[in-house]
Scaffold this motif. Structure first.
Motif, PDB file in Angstrom:
ATOM      1  N   UNK A  17       0.862  -1.176   0.000  1.00 58.84           N
ATOM      2  CA  UNK A  17       0.000   0.000   0.000  1.00 58.84           C
ATOM      3  C   UNK A  17       0.901   1.229   0.000  1.00 58.84           C
ATOM      4  N   UNK A  18       0.921   1.974  -1.095  1.00 58.08           N
ATOM      5  CA  UNK A  18       1.840   3.103  -1.208  1.00 58.08           C
ATOM      6  C   UNK A  18       1.490   4.250  -0.261  1.00 58.08           C
ATOM      7  N   UNK A  19       0.254   4.315   0.208  1.00 56.44           N
ATOM      8  CA  UNK A  19      -0.133   5.419   1.085  1.00 56.44           C
ATOM      9  C   UNK A  19       0.345   5.219   2.518  1.00 56.44           C
ATOM     10  N   UNK A  20       0.496   3.964   2.950  1.00 58.02           N
ATOM     11  CA  UNK A  20       0.889   3.696   4.341  1.00 58.02           C
ATOM     12  C   UNK A  20       2.173   2.882   4.465  1.00 58.02           C
ATOM     13  N   UNK A  21       2.495   2.079   3.455  1.00 60.09           N
ATOM     14  CA  UNK A  21       3.635   1.177   3.552  1.00 60.09           C
ATOM     15  C   UNK A  21       3.265  -0.208   4.028  1.00 60.09           C
ATOM     16  N   UNK A  22       1.968  -0.493   4.244  1.00 63.83           N
ATOM     17  CA  UNK A  22       1.534  -1.836   4.627  1.00 63.83           C
ATOM     18  C   UNK A  22       1.960  -2.847   3.563  1.00 63.83           C
ATOM     19  N   UNK A  23       2.327  -4.054   4.011  1.00 65.38           N
ATOM     20  CA  UNK A  23       2.786  -5.101   3.092  1.00 65.38           C
ATOM     21  C   UNK A  23       1.933  -6.364   3.227  1.00 65.38           C
ATOM     22  N   UNK A  24       1.920  -7.136   2.134  1.00 65.66           N
ATOM     23  CA  UNK A  24       1.172  -8.396   2.067  1.00 65.66           C
ATOM     24  C   UNK A  24       2.033  -9.371   1.293  1.00 65.66           C
ATOM     25  N   UNK A  25       2.078 -10.629   1.747  1.00 63.11           N
ATOM     26  CA  UNK A  25       2.899 -11.646   1.089  1.00 63.11           C
ATOM     27  C   UNK A  25       2.242 -13.010   1.259  1.00 63.11           C
ATOM     28  N   UNK A  26       2.069 -13.713   0.165  1.00 56.37           N
ATOM     29  CA  UNK A  26       1.507 -15.067   0.217  1.00 56.37           C
ATOM     30  C   UNK A  26       2.182 -15.958  -0.826  1.00 56.37           C
ATOM     31  N   UNK A  27       2.448 -17.196  -0.450  1.00 52.93           N
ATOM     32  CA  UNK A  27       2.827 -18.213  -1.425  1.00 52.93           C
ATOM     33  C   UNK A  27       1.551 -18.653  -2.133  1.00 52.93           C
ATOM     34  N   UNK A  28       1.558 -18.648  -3.478  1.00 49.78           N
ATOM     35  CA  UNK A  28       0.312 -18.863  -4.208  1.00 49.78           C
ATOM     36  C   UNK A  28       0.263 -20.169  -4.988  1.00 49.78           C
ATOM     37  N   UNK A  29       1.380 -20.891  -5.069  1.00 50.45           N
ATOM     38  CA  UNK A  29       1.352 -22.209  -5.701  1.00 50.45           C
ATOM     39  C   UNK A  29       1.556 -22.186  -7.202  1.00 50.45           C
ATOM     40  N   UNK A  30       0.845 -21.302  -7.907  1.00 50.18           N
ATOM     41  CA  UNK A  30       1.004 -21.196  -9.365  1.00 50.18           C
ATOM     42  C   UNK A  30       0.478 -19.852  -9.823  1.00 50.18           C
ATOM     43  N   UNK A  31       0.820 -19.483 -11.050  1.00 51.63           N
ATOM     44  CA  UNK A  31       0.361 -18.221 -11.615  1.00 51.63           C
ATOM     45  C   UNK A  31      -1.068 -18.336 -12.135  1.00 51.63           C
ATOM     46  N   UNK A  32      -1.713 -17.182 -12.342  1.00 52.70           N
ATOM     47  CA  UNK A  32      -3.061 -17.181 -12.912  1.00 52.70           C
ATOM     48  C   UNK A  32      -4.144 -17.181 -11.855  1.00 52.70           C
ATOM     49  N   UNK A  33      -5.385 -17.333 -12.300  1.00 48.24           N
ATOM     50  CA  UNK A  33      -6.529 -17.252 -11.386  1.00 48.24           C
ATOM     51  C   UNK A  33      -7.275 -18.571 -11.225  1.00 48.24           C
ATOM     52  N   UNK A  34      -6.922 -19.569 -11.999  1.00 47.12           N
ATOM     53  CA  UNK A  34      -7.620 -20.849 -11.890  1.00 47.12           C
ATOM     54  C   UNK A  34      -7.379 -21.471 -10.514  1.00 47.12           C
ATOM     55  N   UNK A  35      -8.464 -21.756  -9.795  1.00 48.10           N
ATOM     56  CA  UNK A  35      -8.356 -22.323  -8.453  1.00 48.10           C
ATOM     57  C   UNK A  35      -7.894 -21.326  -7.409  1.00 48.10           C
ATOM     58  N   UNK A  36      -7.945 -20.034  -7.721  1.00 49.65           N
ATOM     59  CA  UNK A  36      -7.424 -19.014  -6.830  1.00 49.65           C
ATOM     60  C   UNK A  36      -8.512 -18.176  -6.153  1.00 49.65           C
ATOM     61  N   UNK A  37      -9.693 -18.711  -6.006  1.00 50.89           N
ATOM     62  CA  UNK A  37     -10.756 -17.975  -5.318  1.00 50.89           C
ATOM     63  C   UNK A  37     -10.319 -17.574  -3.914  1.00 50.89           C
TER      64      UNK A  37
END
Length: 215
Positions: A17-37
């Motif tokens: 978040x560029x306004x505050x500097x908050x960060x988020x990080x997740x291992x996602x397994x693979x690229x794309x949106x299939x199975x990523x709900x």
């Protein structure tokens, strides 16, 4: 190293978040949106915790590169989050436009190495890049940075957003701890039964002061 090669097969999604500097990080397994709900919902909840509520009141700009898989994820997030989500893609070849994202990636990778070295040294083990504890470690690295990293203005990202410091008990991730399960009442236990259980400390909950403990 062998572990770096293994990591290359396990994509990680980083968000800042560029306004505050908050960060988020997740291992996602693979690229794309299939199975990523699950990831779309998790990103939505993270944005809400940062004050970007979505719905009719939402108005955010989401910057990504132009890779098809990340664009598809961004579009899925925009539909789910609601409100005005404006996409922004830097011009092809403009490496400076990616500077903030690249800096975020470096910071998170360096912190993961520190946390991993600490855990391996204390536990006298060597972890594989696919170990479950590393999934939690990536999550906690971004959360710890957001809550406790003091910037040039003397404030943490959490302070910039909330206007107050985050004061919570913290132990090293992976530490063996004793805890009391939520919601348990004395009548559910036998009179001589301990009210404490044992587990592994995995960080804080996103929207409360609760700790997450693995059992």
């Amino acid at each position: 190293s062998t572990r770096d090669a293994e990591n290359g097969k396990n994509p990680v999604l980083a968000m800042k978040d560029e306004s505050t500097g908050n960060r988020y990080l997740r291992a996602v397994g693979h690229n794309g949106v299939e199975g990523m709900d699950w990831l779309v919902k998790d990103l939505h909840e993270e944005l809400k915790s940062w004050g970007h509520m979505g719905g009719t009141a939402g108005n955010i700009v989401v910057k990504t590169d132009g890779e098809a898989s990340i664009v598809a994820l961004r579009n899925a997030l925009a539909r789910y989050h609601g409100g005005a989500v404006t996409p922004e893609v830097p011009p092809t070849g403009e490496s400076q436009a990616h500077g903030s994202a690249e800096d975020n990636g470096r910071r998170m990778r360096n912190l993961i190495k520190v946390y991993l070295d600490q855990l391996e040294d204390r536990a006298k083990i060597k972890l594989q890049s696919t170990g479950p504890i590393l999934l939690w470690m990536r999550r906690w690295v971004a959360m710890a940075y957001s809550r406790f990293k003091v910037g040039a203005d003397g404030k943490t990202p959490y302070e910039r957003q909330k206007g107050r410091k985050r004061v919570l008990e913290v132990v090293p991730i992976g530490e063996f701890v004793r805890f009391k399960p939520l919601g348990e009442i004395a009548s559910e236990r036998k009179s001589l039964e301990s009210s404490w259980s044992e587990g592994v400390w995995l960080g804080h909950a996103r929207g409360s002061s609760e700790s997450v403990v693995g059992t």
